[in-house]
Motif scaffolding. Structure first.
Motif, short mmCIF file in Angstrom:
data_model
loop_
_atom_site.label_atom_id
_atom_site.label_comp_id
_atom_site.label_asym_id
_atom_site.label_seq_id
_atom_site.Cartn_x
_atom_site.Cartn_y
_atom_site.Cartn_z
N MET A 1 0.91 6.91 -6.57
CA MET A 1 1.49 5.59 -6.52
C MET A 1 2.73 5.50 -7.40
SD MET A 1 0.93 2.91 -4.76
CE MET A 1 -0.79 3.09 -4.28
N PHE A 2 2.72 6.21 -8.53
CA PHE A 2 3.88 6.26 -9.40
C PHE A 2 5.08 6.85 -8.66
CE2 PHE A 2 6.31 9.02 -12.41
CZ PHE A 2 6.97 8.01 -13.10
N LYS A 3 4.87 7.93 -7.92
CA LYS A 3 5.96 8.55 -7.16
C LYS A 3 6.48 7.60 -6.08
CE LYS A 3 4.40 13.33 -7.81
NZ LYS A 3 3.89 14.56 -7.13
N GLU A 4 5.57 6.89 -5.43
CA GLU A 4 5.99 5.94 -4.40
C GLU A 4 6.83 4.82 -5.01
OE1 GLU A 4 5.64 6.01 -1.20
OE2 GLU A 4 4.28 7.71 -0.96
N ALA A 5 6.41 4.33 -6.18
CA ALA A 5 7.15 3.27 -6.84
C ALA A 5 8.55 3.75 -7.24
CB ALA A 5 6.39 2.77 -8.06
N CYS A 6 8.63 4.97 -7.78
CA CYS A 6 9.93 5.54 -8.16
C CYS A 6 10.84 5.68 -6.94
CB CYS A 6 9.74 6.89 -8.84
SG CYS A 6 9.01 6.82 -10.49
N ALA A 7 10.26 6.09 -5.82
CA ALA A 7 11.06 6.28 -4.60
C ALA A 7 11.62 4.95 -4.12
CB ALA A 7 10.20 6.92 -3.52
N ARG A 8 10.82 3.88 -4.20
CA ARG A 8 11.31 2.56 -3.77
C ARG A 8 12.45 2.09 -4.67
NH1 ARG A 8 7.08 3.70 -1.15
NH2 ARG A 8 6.20 2.32 0.43
N VAL A 9 12.28 2.25 -5.98
CA VAL A 9 13.32 1.81 -6.91
C VAL A 9 14.60 2.61 -6.70
CG1 VAL A 9 13.95 1.64 -9.36
CG2 VAL A 9 11.66 0.96 -8.61
N ALA A 10 14.46 3.91 -6.41
CA ALA A 10 15.63 4.75 -6.16
C ALA A 10 16.40 4.27 -4.93
CB ALA A 10 15.20 6.21 -5.97
N ARG A 11 15.72 3.58 -4.02
CA ARG A 11 16.38 3.04 -2.83
C ARG A 11 16.89 1.62 -3.05
NH1 ARG A 11 11.85 4.82 0.42
NH2 ARG A 11 11.65 2.70 1.23
N GLY A 12 16.80 1.16 -4.31
CA GLY A 12 17.35 -0.15 -4.62
C GLY A 12 16.39 -1.30 -4.46
#
Length: 304
Positions: A1-12
């Protein structure tokens, strides 16, 4: 879930931690994780109440994500909708699936309850969340998550199952949303009820020079304040946001808007229960000024 959250933030996208899992609070914000990272208010009894309001204006930091998902083990992921992430989400529950089928819309996300989420680019003006709760103009099973809202995102889950992405990647356009639909013999102004019709611009008016009106090419500040107060009965924050948009569109500097919004706050302070501070109004104005000025209005997809 941490990786998914980081990926969303990286997409703005701005995100918040939620309970997740099979807890009855799976869809609710993860209160302890938020409070631990400074996202809280203090009530009259001195108690800390979690708040994710700041995350409606900015993206979370990596340190916050680590605290939420690695230290506090949040198991759910919420995407903050509205201007901060650039998206509005049409939220359809099972009662609205027949209309969804009639409209030939293909969902972007399937919810565990059997409902669906459809993503629309934020249009550049304030879009209220949960419109069906306030104006009763949306058809059964339809709701909207815009400014001040959030939706659960895959791969979050609850007791009923997991949120799942579909293969659809193209955003639903405003033009694909009909102005009106008829369900059960009742006609609903679907596009307007979703908040996806551009608000009317402020018209010019005259007032004595001593009133603080701007130059000949600007709508006077007093009139912009008057028009903004018309939105305050629905949402004082929305009124402040609209004030900022109009001030920006009329060529006023941001520091001028931040100063004059104090008058707006004084006018609307007693319209609804609960406090509404100058700081909240100024934050809404600052959010409006993030849009590049283009004529009277700026669309989110133009800015992108």
């Amino acid at each position: 879930m941490f990786k998914e959250a980081c990926a969303r933030v990286a997409r703005g996208l701005s995100v918040i931690p939620t309970g997740g899992g099979i807890s009855p609070k799976a869809k609710q914000p993860h209160h302890e994780a938020l409070k631990a990272t400074g996202h809280f208010t203090i009530n009259g009894k001195g108690q800390r109440r979690s708040s994710w309001k700041e995350l409606q204006r900015r993206l979370p930091t990596r340190a916050e994500l680590e605290a939420w998902y690695l230290e506090h083990r949040a198991r759910g992921l919420g995407i903050v909708t509205g201007v901060v992430s650039g998206w509005v989400v049409v939220d359809v529950d099972p009662a609205g699936l027949d209309l969804l089928h009639d409209l030939a819309w293909t969902p972007h996300v399937l919810s565990p309850s059997g409902g669906a989420h459809l993503y629309v680019r934020h249009p550049g003006w304030y879009v209220a969340s949960n419109a069906s709760h306030t104006n009763g103009q949306l058809p059964p099973g339809f709701d909207v998550r815009g400014d001040g809202g959030y939706v659960m995102a895959p791969p979050s889950r609850n007791r009923a199952g997991t949120y799942r992405r579909t293969d659809v990647r193209r955003a639903l356009s405003i033009e694909e949303i009909p102005e009106v639909v008829t369900v059960g013999g009742v006609t609903y102004p679907l596009r307007a009820a979703l908040g996806l019709v551009r608000p009317e611009p402020v018209e010019r008016a005259e007032r004595p020079a001593s009133s603080g009106a701007g130059d000949d090419d600007q709508v006077p500040v007093w009139l912009i304040i008057d028009r903004a107060t018309e939105y305050a009965a629905e949402s004082r924050n929305k009124g402040a946001f609209m004030f900022g948009l109009w001030m920006h569109a009329n060529g006023y500097r941001q520091n001028e808007a931040l100063h004059h919004v104090m008058e707006y706050v004084q006018l609307v302070a007693g319209l609804r229960h609960g406090p509404f501070t100058v700081q909240e109004a100024q934050q809404a104005v600052a959010s409006a000024y993030r849009y590049e000025k283009q004529g009277a209005w700026v669309r989110q997809d133009d800015a992108a």
